[in-house]
Write a protein that holds these residues in place. Structure first.
Motif, PDB file in Angstrom:
ATOM      1  N   ASN A 162      82.059  99.092 -20.926  1.00 25.01           N
ATOM      2  CA  ASN A 162      83.112 100.056 -20.629  1.00 25.01           C
ATOM      3  C   ASN A 162      83.503 100.774 -21.918  1.00 25.01           C
ATOM      4  O   ASN A 162      84.118 100.193 -22.799  1.00 25.01           O
ATOM      5  N   THR A 163      83.096 102.038 -21.991  1.00 21.77           N
ATOM      6  CA  THR A 163      83.451 102.873 -23.144  1.00 21.77           C
ATOM      7  C   THR A 163      83.790 104.278 -22.660  1.00 21.77           C
ATOM      8  O   THR A 163      83.057 104.777 -21.792  1.00 21.77           O
ATOM      9  N   PRO A 164      84.867 104.896 -23.115  1.00 17.88           N
ATOM     10  CA  PRO A 164      85.997 104.334 -23.844  1.00 17.88           C
ATOM     11  C   PRO A 164      86.591 103.154 -23.061  1.00 17.88           C
ATOM     12  O   PRO A 164      86.586 103.172 -21.843  1.00 17.88           O
ATOM     13  N   SER A 165      87.084 102.205 -23.818  1.00 18.44           N
ATOM     14  CA  SER A 165      87.410 100.929 -23.199  1.00 18.44           C
ATOM     15  C   SER A 165      88.883 100.794 -22.805  1.00 18.44           C
ATOM     16  O   SER A 165      89.783 101.145 -23.554  1.00 18.44           O
ATOM     17  N   ASN A 166      89.070 100.282 -21.622  1.00 21.82           N
ATOM     18  CA  ASN A 166      90.371  99.824 -21.148  1.00 21.82           C
ATOM     19  C   ASN A 166      90.319  98.305 -21.201  1.00 21.82           C
ATOM     20  O   ASN A 166      89.451  97.724 -20.559  1.00 21.82           O
ATOM     21  N   PRO A 167      91.152  97.610 -21.947  1.00 15.41           N
ATOM     22  CA  PRO A 167      92.401  98.050 -22.549  1.00 15.41           C
ATOM     23  C   PRO A 167      92.338  98.416 -24.027  1.00 15.41           C
ATOM     24  O   PRO A 167      93.349  98.810 -24.579  1.00 15.41           O
ATOM     25  N   THR A 168      91.185  98.286 -24.695  1.00 15.07           N
ATOM     26  CA  THR A 168      91.234  98.279 -26.171  1.00 15.07           C
ATOM     27  C   THR A 168      91.298  99.669 -26.803  1.00 15.07           C
ATOM     28  O   THR A 168      91.644  99.792 -27.971  1.00 15.07           O
ATOM     29  N   GLY A 169      90.896 100.714 -26.057  1.00 16.33           N
ATOM     30  CA  GLY A 169      90.902 102.060 -26.630  1.00 16.33           C
ATOM     31  C   GLY A 169      89.724 102.324 -27.562  1.00 16.33           C
ATOM     32  O   GLY A 169      89.684 103.338 -28.252  1.00 16.33           O
ATOM     33  N   THR A 170      88.750 101.404 -27.586  1.00 20.30           N
ATOM     34  CA  THR A 170      87.582 101.572 -28.453  1.00 20.30           C
ATOM     35  C   THR A 170      86.542 102.474 -27.795  1.00 20.30           C
ATOM     36  O   THR A 170      86.387 102.448 -26.578  1.00 20.30           O
ATOM     37  N   VAL A 171      85.829 103.254 -28.618  1.00 22.42           N
ATOM     38  CA  VAL A 171      84.696 104.051 -28.131  1.00 22.42           C
ATOM     39  C   VAL A 171      83.444 103.534 -28.854  1.00 22.42           C
ATOM     40  O   VAL A 171      83.412 103.492 -30.084  1.00 22.42           O
ATOM     41  N   PHE A 172      82.440 103.116 -28.100  1.00 22.23           N
ATOM     42  CA  PHE A 172      81.258 102.522 -28.730  1.00 22.23           C
ATOM     43  C   PHE A 172      80.351 103.604 -29.334  1.00 22.23           C
ATOM     44  O   PHE A 172      80.209 104.689 -28.792  1.00 22.23           O
ATOM     45  N   ASP A 173      79.716 103.233 -30.465  1.00 29.56           N
ATOM     46  CA  ASP A 173      78.792 104.150 -31.145  1.00 29.56           C
ATOM     47  C   ASP A 173      77.458 104.213 -30.416  1.00 29.56           C
ATOM     48  O   ASP A 173      77.051 103.245 -29.760  1.00 29.56           O
ATOM     49  N   LYS A 174      76.758 105.328 -30.647  1.00 30.00           N
ATOM     50  CA  LYS A 174      75.431 105.504 -30.053  1.00 30.00           C
ATOM     51  C   LYS A 174      74.492 104.361 -30.461  1.00 30.00           C
ATOM     52  O   LYS A 174      73.753 103.827 -29.639  1.00 30.00           O
ATOM     53  N   SER A 175      74.553 103.960 -31.735  1.00 27.67           N
ATOM     54  CA  SER A 175      73.593 102.958 -32.216  1.00 27.67           C
ATOM     55  C   SER A 175      73.799 101.606 -31.525  1.00 27.67           C
ATOM     56  O   SER A 175      72.842 100.942 -31.155  1.00 27.67           O
ATOM     57  N   GLU A 176      75.055 101.193 -31.335  1.00 24.76           N
ATOM     58  CA  GLU A 176      75.263  99.883 -30.694  1.00 24.76           C
ATOM     59  C   GLU A 176      74.874  99.942 -29.218  1.00 24.76           C
ATOM     60  O   GLU A 176      74.348  98.978 -28.651  1.00 24.76           O
ATOM     61  N   LEU A 177      75.103 101.101 -28.578  1.00 27.52           N
ATOM     62  CA  LEU A 177      74.716 101.258 -27.174  1.00 27.52           C
ATOM     63  C   LEU A 177      73.192 101.230 -27.037  1.00 27.52           C
ATOM     64  O   LEU A 177      72.645 100.629 -26.115  1.00 27.52           O
ATOM     65  N   LYS A 178      72.517 101.866 -27.995  1.00 27.37           N
ATOM     66  CA  LYS A 178      71.048 101.915 -27.934  1.00 27.37           C
ATOM     67  C   LYS A 178      70.470 100.504 -28.105  1.00 27.37           C
ATOM     68  O   LYS A 178      69.526 100.110 -27.401  1.00 27.37           O
ATOM     69  N   GLU A 179      71.070  99.749 -29.010  1.00 26.97           N
ATOM     70  CA  GLU A 179      70.620  98.378 -29.237  1.00 26.97           C
ATOM     71  C   GLU A 179      70.785  97.553 -27.960  1.00 26.97           C
ATOM     72  O   GLU A 179      69.903  96.793 -27.562  1.00 26.97           O
TER      73      GLU A 179
END
Ligand code: PLP
Length: 379
Positions: A162-179
């Motif tokens: 879940n990005t942008p994330s509820n509840p943390t408000g974090t947005v994941f980077d392309k590199s971590e998603l690709k991994e």
């Protein structure tokens, strides 16, 4: 699986308490639910109204009307860089999408990885006969691939991201998603990508994990119009995923809801095609509210906020010696301010609270006055 096995929605305890207090005439300010204070833009409402008057009041195809599915395919190509065709798209409310997507990938005795802290994904997994396995986010609430690998077993069929994330408000980077994508594709694990807050990003670009595929194969991407266009009450959303999984979702809809209302789909198609200006207007307001909340949190030494990269939630930790549930209940009874305890989102949410800034600036200010008084008594 029996419904007796399900727990009540974790956020409902607070929402119900607020309703009871208001019924007794107590003025509560609630920064608990993620419901924008803005009404749906009039232009979108008018499309639905005209559509109803024009006779769009009958059963339609359970996948959704051709115009909304075409609008979905165009939208995900443009905004999410997902290469999909009509067979990959189905109109379904996001909350139902979560359940239906787990159902579409489920196998007997399957396990699904869900984020901790994270949105309310465990009950939909249980509802579809699976076992939810929580994976912890990193200290900065990003993806931790080692943790995900550790929690993966031969029974793992799906992972929820879940990005942008509820509840943390974090947005994941392309590199971590690709991994993550490469790992899941190598193991044949489905990825359910909940992108409910795709339009509410402040410091980074939103990346859709489905964009790594030539055509949908492992990724089921889940979207909603609720937050982007202030349409929470419309129950309007969609899934884009592999054709055989979308077929399964359709089967589920055929046997449950039959179809969604065609006038809702007509207005949704309009929003997807013509609604970028509304997204921008709302986002400009959220930028102001985010700043206001940040400034007000900074006045409270007991709170330690992390940066809200996306969504309309702040998820600060706090130093006061209380569980997040006790703290939320005490704040509600003493100051008449409602927020959600971090543990509503999983055990890793302990010592955090979720504050929603989708409400008016006036309400945010008043609520933060109450919170400041609450914490200063305990300093
Ligand atoms: N996913 C996330 C992360 C959410 O926060 C929400 C709603 O708050 C949903 C899905 C459900 O969206 P909808 O209300 O449009 O069904």
């Amino acid at each position: 699986m029996f419904l007796d096995d399900l727990k009540e929605s974790a956020s409902l305890e607070m929402v119900n308490l607020v309703l009871q207090m208001r019924a007794r005439g107590e003025p509560v300010i609630s920064l608990a639910p993620g419901d924008p204070s803005f009404n749906t833009p009039k232009e979108i409402i008018e499309v639905a109204y005209k559509s109803m008057l024009g006779g769009d009041t009958h059963y339609v195809y359970s996948y959704g009307t051709p115009d909304v599915r075409e609008a979905i395919v165009r939208k995900v190509a443009k905004k999410n860089r997902i290469k999909a065709s009509l067979e990959n798209a189905i109109f379904v409310t996001a909350k139902t999408s979560v359940f239906a997507s787990f159902a579409a990938v489920a196998a007997r005795g399957y396990e699904a990885l869900i984020p901790d802290p994270g949105y309310f994904y465990s009950e939909p997994v249980i509802l579809t006969g699976g076992k939810p396995v929580r994976y912890k986010l990193s200290k900065s609430f990003n993806l931790d691939l080692d943790e995900i690998k550790k929690k993966t077993t031969p029974k793992t069929r799906a992972i929820m991201v879940n990005t942008p994330s509820n509840p943390t408000g974090t947005v994941f980077d392309k590199s971590e998603l690709k991994e993550l994508y490469d790992f899941c594709a190598s193991k044949g694990i489905y990825i359910l990508s909940d992108e409910a807050y795709e339009d509410l990003v402040y410091t980074k670009d939103h990346v859709s994990i489905g964009s790594f595929e030539k055509k949908p194969r492992y990724v089921l991407s889940i979207y909603t119009l609720s937050k982007s266009y202030s349409m929470t009450g419309w129950r309007s959303g969609y899934v884009v995923g592999p054709e055989d999984r979308v077929e399964r979702i359709n089967k589920l809809l055929e046997h449950t809801v039959t179809c969604y209302p065609p006038f809702i789909m007509r207005a949704s198609a309009y929003a997807l095609e013509k609604g970028q200006k509304f997204i921008e207007q709302f986002k400009a307001e959220y930028v102001k509210r985010r700043k206001l909340l940040n400034d007000r949190m900074d006045e409270i030494p007991a709170l330690k906020p992390t940066e809200v990269e996306g969504s309309f939630y702040a998820f600060p930790s706090y130093s006061t010696r209380m569980s997040s549930r006790d703290l939320s209940l005490a704040l509600l009874s003493e100051q008449k301010v409602a927020i959600l305890p971090g543990t509503a989102f999983g055990p890793a949410g302990e010592k955090h609270i979720r504050i929603c800034f989708a409400g008016s600036e006036e309400n945010i200010s008043k609520a933060m006055d109450g919170m400041k008084a609450f914490f200063s008594k305990r300093a």
